[in-house]
Design an enzyme around this catalytic site. Structure first.
Site, PDB file in Angstrom:
ATOM      1  N   TYR A  22      23.525  -4.124  33.048  1.00 54.43           N
ATOM      2  CA  TYR A  22      24.872  -3.757  33.507  1.00 54.43           C
ATOM      3  C   TYR A  22      25.138  -2.251  33.513  1.00 54.43           C
ATOM      4  O   TYR A  22      26.213  -1.836  33.943  1.00 54.43           O
ATOM      5  CB  TYR A  22      25.916  -4.469  32.639  1.00 54.43           C
ATOM      6  CG  TYR A  22      25.792  -5.980  32.696  1.00 54.43           C
ATOM      7  CD1 TYR A  22      25.992  -6.661  33.888  1.00 54.43           C
ATOM      8  CD2 TYR A  22      25.450  -6.722  31.568  1.00 54.43           C
ATOM      9  CE1 TYR A  22      25.865  -8.038  33.961  1.00 54.43           C
ATOM     10  CE2 TYR A  22      25.322  -8.096  31.618  1.00 54.43           C
ATOM     11  CZ  TYR A  22      25.529  -8.748  32.816  1.00 54.43           C
ATOM     12  OH  TYR A  22      25.400 -10.116  32.890  1.00 54.43           O
ATOM     13  N   ASN A  75      35.884  -9.501  39.235  1.00 52.85           N
ATOM     14  CA  ASN A  75      34.611  -9.846  38.607  1.00 52.85           C
ATOM     15  C   ASN A  75      34.953 -10.700  37.390  1.00 52.85           C
ATOM     16  O   ASN A  75      35.307 -10.167  36.329  1.00 52.85           O
ATOM     17  CB  ASN A  75      33.850  -8.591  38.178  1.00 52.85           C
ATOM     18  CG  ASN A  75      32.518  -8.927  37.519  1.00 52.85           C
ATOM     19  OD1 ASN A  75      32.241 -10.095  37.218  1.00 52.85           O
ATOM     20  ND2 ASN A  75      31.694  -7.915  37.291  1.00 52.85           N
ATOM     21  N   HIS A  81      30.975 -18.882  36.916  1.00 49.92           N
ATOM     22  CA  HIS A  81      30.045 -20.004  37.051  1.00 49.92           C
ATOM     23  C   HIS A  81      30.576 -21.311  36.492  1.00 49.92           C
ATOM     24  O   HIS A  81      29.969 -22.358  36.707  1.00 49.92           O
ATOM     25  CB  HIS A  81      28.721 -19.650  36.354  1.00 49.92           C
ATOM     26  CG  HIS A  81      28.277 -18.239  36.607  1.00 49.92           C
ATOM     27  ND1 HIS A  81      27.977 -17.791  37.878  1.00 49.92           N
ATOM     28  CD2 HIS A  81      28.113 -17.167  35.775  1.00 49.92           C
ATOM     29  CE1 HIS A  81      27.631 -16.498  37.801  1.00 49.92           C
ATOM     30  NE2 HIS A  81      27.718 -16.108  36.536  1.00 49.92           N
ATOM     31  N   ASP A  88      40.905 -22.554  40.709  1.00 51.60           N
ATOM     32  CA  ASP A  88      42.180 -23.075  41.208  1.00 51.60           C
ATOM     33  C   ASP A  88      43.210 -21.965  41.379  1.00 51.60           C
ATOM     34  O   ASP A  88      43.986 -21.975  42.334  1.00 51.60           O
ATOM     35  CB  ASP A  88      42.733 -24.148  40.253  1.00 51.60           C
ATOM     36  CG  ASP A  88      41.969 -25.462  40.362  1.00 51.60           C
ATOM     37  OD1 ASP A  88      41.129 -25.590  41.277  1.00 51.60           O
ATOM     38  OD2 ASP A  88      42.221 -26.365  39.535  1.00 51.60           O
ATOM     39  N   HIS A 101      30.064  -8.601  41.515  1.00 49.38           N
ATOM     40  CA  HIS A 101      29.250  -8.641  40.293  1.00 49.38           C
ATOM     41  C   HIS A 101      28.380  -7.391  40.243  1.00 49.38           C
ATOM     42  O   HIS A 101      27.788  -7.009  41.251  1.00 49.38           O
ATOM     43  CB  HIS A 101      28.364  -9.889  40.269  1.00 49.38           C
ATOM     44  CG  HIS A 101      29.175 -11.140  40.295  1.00 49.38           C
ATOM     45  ND1 HIS A 101      29.813 -11.622  39.183  1.00 49.38           N
ATOM     46  CD2 HIS A 101      29.506 -11.956  41.319  1.00 49.38           C
ATOM     47  CE1 HIS A 101      30.497 -12.714  39.513  1.00 49.38           C
ATOM     48  NE2 HIS A 101      30.327 -12.936  40.804  1.00 49.38           N
ATOM     49  N   LEU A 102      28.306  -6.825  39.050  1.00 49.36           N
ATOM     50  CA  LEU A 102      27.471  -5.636  38.883  1.00 49.36           C
ATOM     51  C   LEU A 102      26.003  -5.964  39.107  1.00 49.36           C
ATOM     52  O   LEU A 102      25.281  -5.246  39.798  1.00 49.36           O
ATOM     53  CB  LEU A 102      27.643  -5.078  37.465  1.00 49.36           C
ATOM     54  CG  LEU A 102      28.985  -4.397  37.167  1.00 49.36           C
ATOM     55  CD1 LEU A 102      29.189  -4.278  35.668  1.00 49.36           C
ATOM     56  CD2 LEU A 102      29.040  -3.042  37.830  1.00 49.36           C
ATOM     57  N   SER A 103      25.569  -7.056  38.481  1.00 48.47           N
ATOM     58  CA  SER A 103      24.153  -7.430  38.576  1.00 48.47           C
ATOM     59  C   SER A 103      23.929  -8.303  39.814  1.00 48.47           C
ATOM     60  O   SER A 103      24.873  -8.828  40.408  1.00 48.47           O
ATOM     61  CB  SER A 103      23.722  -8.178  37.312  1.00 48.47           C
ATOM     62  OG  SER A 103      24.399  -9.422  37.229  1.00 48.47           O
ATOM     63  N   ARG A 112      23.539 -18.634  37.467  1.00 50.13           N
ATOM     64  CA  ARG A 112      24.337 -17.520  37.980  1.00 50.13           C
ATOM     65  C   ARG A 112      24.425 -17.528  39.504  1.00 50.13           C
ATOM     66  O   ARG A 112      25.152 -16.730  40.092  1.00 50.13           O
ATOM     67  CB  ARG A 112      23.775 -16.181  37.491  1.00 50.13           C
ATOM     68  CG  ARG A 112      23.896 -15.984  36.007  1.00 50.13           C
ATOM     69  CD  ARG A 112      23.514 -14.568  35.590  1.00 50.13           C
ATOM     70  NE  ARG A 112      23.052 -14.565  34.221  1.00 50.13           N
ATOM     71  CZ  ARG A 112      23.856 -14.480  33.153  1.00 50.13           C
ATOM     72  NH1 ARG A 112      25.153 -14.356  33.314  1.00 50.13           N
ATOM     73  NH2 ARG A 112      23.370 -14.510  31.934  1.00 50.13           N
TER      74      ARG A 112
HETATM   75  C1  DQA Z   1      28.481 -10.544  35.931  1.00 50.11           C
HETATM   76  C2  DQA Z   1      27.425 -11.634  36.154  1.00 50.11           C
HETATM   77  C3  DQA Z   1      27.743 -12.871  35.337  1.00 50.11           C
HETATM   78  O1  DQA Z   1      26.756 -13.851  35.539  1.00 50.11           O
HETATM   79  C4  DQA Z   1      27.801 -12.538  33.870  1.00 50.11           C
HETATM   80  O2  DQA Z   1      28.179 -13.666  33.133  1.00 50.11           O
HETATM   81  C5  DQA Z   1      28.684 -11.389  33.576  1.00 50.11           C
HETATM   82  C6  DQA Z   1      28.636 -10.227  34.457  1.00 50.11           C
HETATM   83  C7  DQA Z   1      28.089  -9.237  36.636  1.00 50.11           C
HETATM   84  O3  DQA Z   1      28.987  -8.414  36.852  1.00 50.11           O
HETATM   85  O4  DQA Z   1      26.925  -9.025  36.965  1.00 50.11           O
HETATM   86  O5  DQA Z   1      29.396 -11.371  32.571  1.00 50.11           O
HETATM   87  O6  DQA Z   1      29.705 -10.988  36.459  1.00 50.11           O
END
Ligand code: DQA
Length: 146
Positions: A22, A75, A81, A88, A101-103, A112
């Protein structure tokens, strides 16, 4: 447009949490960078950035600020997930939501790859780090002006 960049569970740990995935930066590091960029490139728009570890507080916040002239960059962290309440809530918003998402969530564990809220968002970006947020904000601004 009033842009809300909202972070979910565990994202208050950015900087210390798995920096190899991250990175070393936090949401509060990014805010002044985004504000300067917005003022220069997209004047007239503003941004607020917040993090939530309580799902119900995040849901209530989005519902309270929802409305015309608003855009969400969301995010949700791991709630992405597995959270039906977040799904909702997003489904019930009138303002557009971009998921970020960062990753690169599609290049990690299988769980994921599933986002419960994705069907109710305008789009999603993953794997671009903090740049993804900027693209998401830009997409919201451009779409609102067309
Ligand atoms: C995340 C990806 C998710 O799978 C993980 O649980 C996170 C960070 C991301 O920003 O990459 O907490 O949302």
């Amino acid at each position: 447009m009033k842009l809300y960049v909202l972070h979910g569970i565990n994202l208050d740990q950015l900087g210390q949490r798995q920096p190899e995935i991250y990175g070393a930066q936090t949401l509060s590091d990014q805010l002044p960078i985004w504000e300067a960029w917005l003022e220069k490139s997209w004047p007239g728009n503003s941004i607020e950035a917040l993090q939530f570890n309580d799902e119900d507080v995040l849901v209530r916040f989005m519902q309270e600020v929802d409305g015309h002239g608003v855009g969400f960059v969301l995010n949700p962290g791991a709630w992405t997930h597995q959270s039906l309440p977040i799904r909702d809530a997003v489904a019930g918003l009138t303002a557009p939501v971009m998921e970020v998402h960062l990753s690169h969530t599609y290049a990690r564990e299988a769980f994921r790859r599933v986002s419960l809220l994705a069907p109710y968002t305008q789009g999603s970006l993953s794997g671009l780090g903090w740049l993804g947020y900027r693209f998401a904000m830009e997409a919201l601004i451009l779409r609102a002006s067309h």
